[in-house]
Design a protein around this motif. Structure first.
Motif, mmCIF file in Angstrom:
data_model
loop_
_atom_site.group_PDB
_atom_site.id
_atom_site.type_symbol
_atom_site.label_atom_id
_atom_site.label_comp_id
_atom_site.label_asym_id
_atom_site.label_seq_id
_atom_site.Cartn_x
_atom_site.Cartn_y
_atom_site.Cartn_z
ATOM 1 N N UNK A 74 9.573 -8.864 17.291
ATOM 2 C CA UNK A 74 8.586 -9.489 16.410
ATOM 3 C C UNK A 74 7.713 -10.484 17.149
ATOM 4 N N UNK A 75 8.320 -11.250 18.066
ATOM 5 C CA UNK A 75 7.566 -12.231 18.847
ATOM 6 C C UNK A 75 6.545 -11.558 19.764
ATOM 7 N N UNK A 76 7.008 -10.564 20.514
ATOM 8 C CA UNK A 76 6.128 -9.880 21.464
ATOM 9 C C UNK A 76 5.034 -9.109 20.734
ATOM 10 N N UNK A 77 5.416 -8.402 19.676
ATOM 11 C CA UNK A 77 4.432 -7.617 18.926
ATOM 12 C C UNK A 77 3.333 -8.506 18.362
ATOM 13 N N UNK A 78 3.710 -9.649 17.807
ATOM 14 C CA UNK A 78 2.718 -10.543 17.209
ATOM 15 C C UNK A 78 1.838 -11.191 18.266
ATOM 16 N N UNK A 79 2.477 -11.747 19.300
ATOM 17 C CA UNK A 79 1.717 -12.492 20.299
ATOM 18 C C UNK A 79 0.831 -11.642 21.181
ATOM 19 N N UNK A 80 1.280 -10.440 21.509
ATOM 20 C CA UNK A 80 0.533 -9.619 22.458
ATOM 21 C C UNK A 80 -0.293 -8.514 21.800
ATOM 22 N N UNK A 81 0.024 -8.162 20.574
ATOM 23 C CA UNK A 81 -0.654 -7.022 19.959
ATOM 24 C C UNK A 81 -1.366 -7.402 18.661
ATOM 25 N N UNK A 82 -0.600 -7.859 17.678
ATOM 26 C CA UNK A 82 -1.164 -8.024 16.339
ATOM 27 C C UNK A 82 -2.266 -9.069 16.277
ATOM 28 N N UNK A 83 -2.000 -10.262 16.822
ATOM 29 C CA UNK A 83 -2.963 -11.353 16.698
ATOM 30 C C UNK A 83 -4.273 -11.033 17.423
ATOM 31 N N UNK A 84 -4.187 -10.257 18.493
ATOM 32 C CA UNK A 84 -5.400 -9.929 19.240
ATOM 33 C C UNK A 84 -6.204 -8.808 18.589
ATOM 34 N N UNK A 85 -5.619 -8.121 17.604
ATOM 35 C CA UNK A 85 -6.294 -6.970 17.009
ATOM 36 C C UNK A 85 -6.559 -7.080 15.516
ATOM 37 N N UNK A 86 -5.830 -7.948 14.838
ATOM 38 C CA UNK A 86 -5.944 -8.027 13.382
ATOM 39 C C UNK A 86 -6.115 -9.468 12.930
ATOM 40 N N UNK A 87 -6.848 -9.699 11.842
ATOM 41 C CA UNK A 87 -6.879 -11.030 11.228
ATOM 42 C C UNK A 87 -5.476 -11.409 10.748
ATOM 43 N N UNK A 88 -5.173 -12.707 10.789
ATOM 44 C CA UNK A 88 -3.836 -13.132 10.377
ATOM 45 C C UNK A 88 -3.565 -12.796 8.913
ATOM 46 N N UNK A 89 -4.605 -12.799 8.084
ATOM 47 C CA UNK A 89 -4.415 -12.419 6.680
ATOM 48 C C UNK A 89 -3.926 -10.985 6.574
ATOM 49 N N UNK A 90 -4.533 -10.095 7.352
ATOM 50 C CA UNK A 90 -4.121 -8.689 7.318
ATOM 51 C C UNK A 90 -2.695 -8.522 7.823
#
Length: 513
Positions: free
Chosen positions: A171-187
């Protein structure tokens, strides 16, 4: 005493339900997913709160502390509840309710920040604590369902504990390296909430328990709709900021880059010589006074923002080469797409950390280094230390100049410490600011705000610098020599081993820089 014979080597744990509908794979998925979700919520919460509380060590510490509290509370209560109630009745609600809270979090937090800031900390704590505790309760519940034999207790507990830890890492790696750089935090949060509600429905169906899915689905939908109308929206959510570009109604080419609610840069895309912010005019005055008019420079900018100064140097000193180190690739994209300088301006913008970039530059390769990097209102601590300034000094030519923008308020403890640090590293240091803030007007109460520090190993024409400041209408003065020494007082040096920048920095009104 004779030994007891005939006892089973694998007695059934007292009161433990046999794992109806919960095989080892399903158990692992539940523990992995719930542990990953806790870390996603924690990291994204930092992004949601940064525009309102600042991206500081205190904010990070608070969020981490609340998340750890949630994990501890959920593990404890989940274990107790699992001993008193059939865990199959609890798994669905734990996942579903946490999903609904997660999906509602963006709208609730942003609305509270806008309309009820006094309770923001309480609401922020609950939006992390409630889903974190419910999700952390899943592991002891699943463990209870899987414990069918005392002989396997260590194996079951150890396996699920390991699975949970791997889930948290994922969860940490996915969020920090992938999700936050590609999606708005709301999404991210609405998507996570949806997955948790779907998981709740599947668990309920598999175990023939829990029928609250329709209500929770409505809560997730409501969270998505509310996010669309909640205040605090962004034009773009970058890795580090909620970013907006605001047009100036009084100037056709005027654009203000707003990061996390703070005005970071003003750019006139039609006239790069127009400088609106006082601190930018002060830095331009320093450069104009220190170097011959029109002479091209080799400059390195720590922090890019809207590229106001690189554009100014390109326009007033043709042939200038500006290397800009901006850590936020999202800000770099905004510069390119909405504020972007043309390639012929000689501005090379790189998405990189400024301290690391300094290390790669050759000795004596720059005439000018400009420090204008901020995380919220705080200069990143690793760009403030004696070691960092030693690297700046190495990069500069013998007659080179370091000019830094700082923000501080209250007793200006951070600014004083940074002035002391520069004085330790460079032969000549000058401080520019409002007379009351820099100790030149003893009748004025310091208010704080932007300050500009100038450091070099050669003397600078202070009279020419003051004339340039006056010509630009800044109202700023220059403190140096004994005046500066007195102003610094006993402020500590900042080093890589000791740089409490966030603790020294005083808070301020968040209307702009």
């Amino acid at each position: 005493m004779s030994p007891v014979t005939g006892m089973s080597s694998s007695p059934v744990a007292e009161g433990a339900p046999r794992n109806h509908g919960l095989g080892p794979r399903v158990a692992a998925v539940l523990v992995f997913g719930s542990s990953a979700a806790v870390l996603v919520v924690e990291i994204v919460a930092l992004r949601l709160l940064a525009p309102y509380l600042g991206l500081t060590l205190e904010t990070s510490t608070m969020v981490i502390g609340i998340a750890l509290t949630a994990i501890a509370l959920g593990s404890w209560l989940g274990g107790r509840m699992a001993d008193q109630v059939d865990p199959r009745r609890l798994l669905g609600p734990s996942l579903g309710v946490s999903g609904a809270v997660v999906a509602l979090t963006p709208a609730v937090l942003r609305s509270a920040a806008e309309w009820a800031p006094a309770v923001l900390l309480l609401i922020a704590s609950l939006t992390i604590l409630v889903p974190g505790a419910l999700l952390s309760a899943v592991t002891p519940m699943v463990t209870k369902l899987r414990l069918t034999s005392l002989a396997e207790t260590g194996t079951v507990v150890g396996r699920l504990s390991g699975v949970g830890t791997v889930g948290a890492i994922f969860g940490t790696v996915l969020t920090g390296f992938v999700l936050v750089s590609r999606l708005p935090v709301s999404d991210i949060l609405i998507g996570l909430g949806t997955l948790l509600v779907v998981g709740s429905a599947l668990v309920g169906w598999r175990m023939r328990r829990w029928s609250g899915t329709p209500a929770l689905t409505l809560a997730v939908v409501a969270g998505g709709l509310a996010t669309m109308v909640a205040p605090g929206g962004c034009d773009a959510e970058t890795r580090y900021h909620c970013a907006r570009v605001v047009a100036d109604p009084d100037r056709d080419g005027g654009r203000t880059l707003v990061l996390d609610g703070v005005r970071h840069s003003y750019v006139d895309i039609d006239d790069p010589t127009f400088l609106k912010f006082a601190y930018v005019r002060a830095i331009a005055s320093v450069v104009d006074a220190a170097f011959p008019e029109g002479e091209p420079l080799a400059a390195h900018h720590l922090g890019g923002g809207g590229l106001t100064l690189p554009r100014y140097l390109a326009a007033t000193r043709p042939g200038t080469r500006s290397l800009v180190s901006e850590i936020d690739s999202g800000v770099v994209r905004i510069d390119r797409d909405q504020l972007g300088p043309r390639p012929e301006h000689g501005i090379d913008v790189r998405a990189e950390d400024g301290r690391l970039a300094l290390r790669r530059l050759g000795t004596g390769s720059r005439d000018l280094v400009v420090g204008d990097a901020f995380g919220g209102v705080s200069v990143p601590w690793h760009l403030t230390t004696v070691e960092a300034m030693t690297d700046v000094r190495r990069v500069l030519e013998e007659d080179g100049l370091y000019v830094a923008n700082l923000i501080d308020h209250g007793d200006l403890a951070f600014a004083r410490a940074e002035a002391a640090t520069l004085s330790e590293t460079f032969g000549h240091v000058a401080l520019l600011g409002e007379p009351g803030d820099i100790g030149l007007d003893p009748t004025a109460t310091p208010e704080g705000g932007n300050l500009v520090m100038v450091a070099s190993d050669r003397t600078v024409d202070l009279r020419a610098m003051q004339e340039a400041l006056d010509a630009r209408g800044t109202g700023w003065k220059i403190a140096t020599g004994d005046d500066l020494t007195s102003w610094i007082g006993n402020a500590p040096l900042l080093t890589d081993d000791y740089a409490p920048v966030d603790q020294l920095l005083q808070p301020y009104g968040r209307s702009g820089r």
